[in-house]
Structures are given as structure tokens and as C-alpha cells.
Write an enzyme that holds these catalytic residues in place. Structure first.
Site, PDB file in Angstrom:
ATOM      1  N   SER A   1      30.959 -10.913  66.260  1.00 12.29           N
ATOM      2  CA  SER A   1      30.561 -11.873  67.290  1.00 12.29           C
ATOM      3  C   SER A   1      30.002 -13.126  66.650  1.00 12.29           C
ATOM      4  O   SER A   1      29.374 -13.061  65.575  1.00 12.29           O
ATOM      5  CB  SER A   1      29.480 -11.213  68.150  1.00 12.29           C
ATOM      6  OG  SER A   1      28.852 -12.180  68.946  1.00 12.29           O
TER       7      SER A   1
ATOM      8  N   TYR B   1      20.879  -6.800  68.674  1.00  9.39           N
ATOM      9  CA  TYR B   1      22.338  -6.699  68.812  1.00  9.39           C
ATOM     10  C   TYR B   1      23.021  -7.463  67.664  1.00  9.39           C
ATOM     11  O   TYR B   1      23.924  -6.947  67.003  1.00  9.39           O
ATOM     12  CB  TYR B   1      22.771  -7.254  70.170  1.00  9.39           C
ATOM     13  CG  TYR B   1      24.260  -7.463  70.290  1.00  9.39           C
ATOM     14  CD1 TYR B   1      25.135  -6.383  70.325  1.00  9.39           C
ATOM     15  CD2 TYR B   1      24.802  -8.751  70.352  1.00  9.39           C
ATOM     16  CE1 TYR B   1      26.511  -6.583  70.428  1.00  9.39           C
ATOM     17  CE2 TYR B   1      26.162  -8.954  70.457  1.00  9.39           C
ATOM     18  CZ  TYR B   1      27.009  -7.873  70.491  1.00  9.39           C
ATOM     19  OH  TYR B   1      28.367  -8.073  70.580  1.00  9.39           O
TER      20      TYR B   1
ATOM     21  N   LYS C   1      25.582  -6.209  64.521  1.00 10.64           N
ATOM     22  CA  LYS C   1      26.914  -6.771  64.236  1.00 10.64           C
ATOM     23  C   LYS C   1      27.021  -7.180  62.770  1.00 10.64           C
ATOM     24  O   LYS C   1      28.031  -6.934  62.116  1.00 10.64           O
ATOM     25  CB  LYS C   1      27.189  -7.987  65.129  1.00 10.64           C
ATOM     26  CG  LYS C   1      27.556  -7.624  66.552  1.00 10.64           C
ATOM     27  CD  LYS C   1      28.958  -7.047  66.649  1.00 10.64           C
ATOM     28  CE  LYS C   1      29.100  -6.159  67.855  1.00 10.64           C
ATOM     29  NZ  LYS C   1      30.289  -5.341  67.920  1.00 10.64           N
TER      30      LYS C   1
HETATM   31  N1  LIG Z   1      32.382  -9.284  75.592  1.00 10.46           N
HETATM   32  C1  LIG Z   1      31.788 -10.153  74.782  1.00 10.46           C
HETATM   33  O1  LIG Z   1      31.278 -11.180  75.234  1.00 10.46           O
HETATM   34  C2  LIG Z   1      31.744  -9.892  73.292  1.00 10.46           C
HETATM   35  C3  LIG Z   1      31.461 -10.950  72.422  1.00 10.46           C
HETATM   36  C4  LIG Z   1      31.421 -10.713  71.053  1.00 10.46           C
HETATM   37  C5  LIG Z   1      31.645  -9.432  70.567  1.00 10.46           C
HETATM   38  N2  LIG Z   1      31.900  -8.408  71.428  1.00 10.46           N
HETATM   39  C6  LIG Z   1      32.119  -7.062  70.884  1.00 10.46           C
HETATM   40  O2  LIG Z   1      33.427  -6.640  71.250  1.00 10.46           O
HETATM   41  C7  LIG Z   1      33.451  -5.227  71.436  1.00 10.46           C
HETATM   42  C8  LIG Z   1      34.057  -4.919  72.776  1.00 10.46           C
HETATM   43  O3  LIG Z   1      33.302  -5.582  73.767  1.00 10.46           O
HETATM   44  P1  LIG Z   1      33.648  -5.455  75.308  1.00 10.46           P
HETATM   45  O4  LIG Z   1      33.167  -6.694  75.962  1.00 10.46           O
HETATM   46  O5  LIG Z   1      35.042  -5.015  75.479  1.00 10.46           O
HETATM   47  O6  LIG Z   1      32.636  -4.288  75.693  1.00 10.46           O
HETATM   48  P2  LIG Z   1      32.856  -3.021  76.629  1.00 10.46           P
HETATM   49  O7  LIG Z   1      31.515  -2.424  76.846  1.00 10.46           O
HETATM   50  O8  LIG Z   1      33.677  -3.373  77.802  1.00 10.46           O
HETATM   51  O9  LIG Z   1      33.723  -2.061  75.680  1.00 10.46           O
HETATM   52  C9  LIG Z   1      33.137  -1.203  74.736  1.00 10.46           C
HETATM   53  C10 LIG Z   1      33.757   0.157  74.909  1.00 10.46           C
HETATM   54  O10 LIG Z   1      33.205   1.053  73.951  1.00 10.46           O
HETATM   55  C11 LIG Z   1      32.936   2.293  74.580  1.00 10.46           C
HETATM   56  N3  LIG Z   1      31.854   2.926  73.811  1.00 10.46           N
HETATM   57  C12 LIG Z   1      30.566   2.520  73.712  1.00 10.46           C
HETATM   58  N4  LIG Z   1      29.894   3.374  72.916  1.00 10.46           N
HETATM   59  C13 LIG Z   1      30.769   4.313  72.497  1.00 10.46           C
HETATM   60  C14 LIG Z   1      30.663   5.443  71.643  1.00 10.46           C
HETATM   61  N5  LIG Z   1      29.499   5.786  71.081  1.00 10.46           N
HETATM   62  N6  LIG Z   1      31.774   6.177  71.406  1.00 10.46           N
HETATM   63  C15 LIG Z   1      32.957   5.848  71.992  1.00 10.46           C
HETATM   64  N7  LIG Z   1      33.118   4.799  72.806  1.00 10.46           N
HETATM   65  C16 LIG Z   1      32.022   4.030  73.053  1.00 10.46           C
HETATM   66  C17 LIG Z   1      32.559   1.927  76.014  1.00 10.46           C
HETATM   67  O11 LIG Z   1      32.762   3.005  76.912  1.00 10.46           O
HETATM   68  C18 LIG Z   1      33.511   0.761  76.288  1.00 10.46           C
HETATM   69  O12 LIG Z   1      34.735   1.215  76.820  1.00 10.46           O
HETATM   70  C19 LIG Z   1      32.019  -4.755  71.261  1.00 10.46           C
HETATM   71  O13 LIG Z   1      31.876  -4.296  69.934  1.00 10.46           O
HETATM   72  C20 LIG Z   1      31.204  -6.006  71.484  1.00 10.46           C
HETATM   73  O14 LIG Z   1      29.974  -5.957  70.789  1.00 10.46           O
HETATM   74  C21 LIG Z   1      31.971  -8.612  72.774  1.00 10.46           C
END
Ligand SMILES: NC(=O)c1ccc[n+]([C@@H]2O[C@H](COP(=O)([O-])OP(=O)(O)OC[C@H]3O[C@@H](n4cnc5c(N)ncnc54)[C@H](O)[C@@H]3O)[C@@H](O)[C@H]2O)c1
Length: 337
Positions: free
Chosen positions: A124, A148, A152
């Protein structure tokens, strides 16, 4: 290639799954559904016309994950699974260290046990903290400002270290800026639990009438209209970037750290205006004081992704607003899109 997507039932993972299938890859989703809806696999099936294998497991359970990786003989892992709420990470640091950091270590152990050495990781732009200036290049200093963000950066470092000492053959740390939007079919999208932390889901919920108005935190920043400026990127562009990064690192066995943004900043009020224009909805706003820790402005320099694997964002702010609204309106049972 055959790819396992940890967290593949979530927001960014499900869009990436759809794009990978479209590009001819075989996708397996490993998710514990802590933050995903149970019918995402069915919706992905109606979108792609393909049955996607789902493994319900926690990334921390080395036994289950190793068995899954071995049974499916995958070529690479895309690692989305994590917790992602800044406020929650400050309220419960150990939960975030456990799931994000220990979870990633366990996943890397499972990959090593199964002989899988290629990974794409969801990082991120939060790792840059308060940047000195924008556009931000990948070699800008990293400044962790919340738990958080710390998780990362640690996850990135773990992956970079393993690549450096040859325990991983290929790795991509992808630093997302501000993902928004949804698949144009409105079959998959973002479903925040409770009050949305991010601007676009909040705006769409104001548009459906679920929330009365949008709080704009700060109108005295040194930006065009005084409101905070961010680099919004359509989730479909982001999904394509994962596929291209994956193909690049696996084809060349290299490791990279890359920004994924459009390179353009949009202020809060510009986003609201674009949303109103695209949807014909009115979004009432209320100006509130700045929030502690918020940055005035940041946006990516995305040139490295283009140079390395030919990726460039193609969808604009109107596309982001239209697709976000189509998704949210459909969920709210509104039929005017
Ligand atoms: N959405 C954003 O704005 C954003 C920005 C930068 C980085 N990210 C990163 O991108 C990734 C995906 O983000 P997203 O927005 O799709 O989030 P999200 O919460 O929709 O998806 C994360 C998924 O991981 C699963 N999960 C969580 N813990 C778990 C575990 N212990 N074992 C198995 N599955 C698990 C959840 O059920 C979910 O389906 C994350 O790592 C997040 O930190 C997201």
C-alpha cells in the site's frame, strides 16, 4: 499459470480473479471469509463462466495451506489476505501483527514447504506516510504512521529479504494508491462492513440515502480547493496490473517493488462533483476539521510499472464513479443505472 489467491474472495482479489481467468490462467481462491461474502464464488462463476476452486482456510494454518499448495501444484501465489482498517489496527495491534505479519510468515513457510517460490503481494502507498512531495517514486523514504502501515512494510521486507537470499525466485510488492470502483457488470464490488473508512463507498451510500451527508475533513489544505488530494485507481486497472506483474516476474524470475496509481491527484470535492455529474445524484457535504494524521496530497509516479511490465491505468474518474455507483445502486435495489 495456476495461481492461488489468498484473500481472493475479497474486494481486490475477486476482481483480480476475474481478470486472471479472462487471461487464461487457472485461479484457486484461499480465503477464510472473515471479510468476504459467501456468494462471491458463485458471482465469479456467473461472471467468468468458470468454476473456481475455493479453499476455506486461514493463511496462518500452515498445514492446510501447504496441503492446498501441494495438491493444486500452483505456479505462484498472489497474497491479498490481510486486515486493512487503520483505526482497528491502532485499537488492536496484536490482531494485526498476528494476521498480517504472522499470517504472511506462515504463508511463506507453506510456500517453501511446497516448493513454490513466486509471489505477488498487496502492499500500500501507506508505507510512504507523509511524503515530502508528489508524485511519489518507489525510492521515496518509507515512513510508518500507524500499525496497519507497519504490518505492510514488515510484510514487504520479509518478501524482499527472502528474494534477496534466494528463498523466493520472484516477487512483486505492489503499492496500491486508492482503489475504487467495481466490475462493470456490478456482479462484484466492495462491501465495507459498518461505516465505510474510504471516501467512495461513503459517497455511494450517501447517494443511496443510507447516510445523510458526507463529512469532508479539512478544507484548508494547500490544494486546489483546500480538500485532501488522493490518487484514485479503478479496481479493474489494479486487477490487470496484478496479472501483468505476475506474468512479468514469473517470466523473468525477478523481484520488484512497484507503485500502482494513475499519477493524477483528485481532491475530495472534485470526486464529489464528478460523482454528481456522472450519476445525477446530489451529495450533501459538511465541512469538518482536519483529521489527525491525514496527508494534504499524495499521488503516484506510476512510470516504473509501465517500464517494467507495460502497465498503465486506462480508466478515468468518471469510470470509477459510474462503476462504484452501479454496484452500490444494485445492492440498494435502485434501478436507475
Ligand atoms: N482496499 C484498499 O484500499 C487497499 C489499499 C492498499 C492495500 N490494500 C491491501 O490489499 C489487500 C486486499 O484488500 P481488499 O480491499 O481486497 O480487502 P478485503 O478485506 O476485501 O479482502 C481481504 C480478504 O482476505 C480475507 N482474509 C483476511 N484474513 C484472512 C486470513 N487470516 N486467512 C485467509 N483469508 C483472510 C478476507 O476474508 C477477505 O476476503 C489487503 O492486503 C489490503 O491490505 C487494500
Amino acid at each position: 499459470m495456476r495461481i492461488i489467491l489468498t484473500g481472493g474472495a475479497g474486494y481486490i482479489g475477486s476482481h483480480t480473479a476475474a481478470v486472471l481467468v479472462e487471461r487464461g490462467h487457472e485461479v484457486i481462491i484461499l480465503d477464510n471469509f472473515v471479510n468476504a461474502e459467501r456468494d462471491v464464488p458463485a458471482r465469479l462463476k456467473s461472471l467468468t463462466g468458470r468454476e473456481i476452486t475455493i479453499i476455506e482456510a486461514d493463511i496462518r494454518s500452515t498445514e492446510a495451506v501447504t496441503a492446498a499448495l501441494q495438491a493444486h501444484r500452483v505456479d505462484a501465489v498472489i497474497h491479498f489476505a490481510a486486515l486493512k482498517a487503520v483505526g482497528e489496527s491502532e485499537a488492536d495491534p496484536l490482531l494485526y501483527y498476528d494476521i498480517n505479519i504472522i499470517g504472511t510468515i506462515r504463508l511463506l513457510q507453506s510456500m517453501q514447504a511446497a516448493g513454490i517460490g513466486r509471489i505477488v503481494f498487496s502492499s500500500s502507498a501507506t508505507v510512504y506516510g507523509q511524503p515530502d512531495s508528489s508524485p511519489i517514486l518507489e525510492n521515496a523514504p518509507t515512513r510508518v504512521e500507524n500499525i496497519y502501515g507497519r504490518t505492510k512494510l514488515v510484510m514487504e521486507d520479509l518478501i524482499r529479504d527472502l528474494a534477496r537470499v534466494g528463498k523466493l525466485k520472484a516477487a512483486a510488492n505492489l503499492r496500491y494508491f486508492n482503489p475504487v470502483g467495481a466490475h462493470p457488470s456490478a456482479l462484484i464490488g466492495e462491501t465495507p462492513r459498518g461505516v465505510p473508512n474510504n471516501l467512495m463507498p461513503y459517497v455511494t451510500q450517501v447517494a443511496t440515502g443510507e447516510r445523510p451527508y458526507l463529512n469532508v475533513f479539512g478544507k484548508d489544505y494547500p490544494t486546489r480547493d483546500g480538500t485532501g488530494e488522493r490518487d484514485y485507481i479503478h479496481v479493474m486497472d489494479l486487477a490487470v496490473a496484478h496479472a501483468m506483474a505476475l506474468e512479468h516476474i514469473c517470466g523473468n524470475d525477478v523481484s520488484v517493488t512497484v507503485n500502482l496509481g494513475t499519477g493524477h491527484g483528485t481532491t475530495v470535492l472534485e470526486l464529489v462533483k464528478a460523482f454528481e455529474t456522472v450519476t445525477g445524484k446530489t451529495i450533501p457535504v459538511s465541512i469538518a476539521p482536519r483529521r489527525a494524521g491525514d496527508v494534504a496530497s499524495y499521488y503516484a509516479d506510476p512510470a516504473l510499472a509501465q517500464r517494467l511490465f507495460g502497465w498503465k491505468a486506462t480508466l478515468n474518474l468518471e469510470d470509477m464513479c459510474r462503476d462504484s455507483w452501479r454496484w452500490q445502486a444494485k445492492r440498494a435495489g435502485i434501478n436507475d443505472v
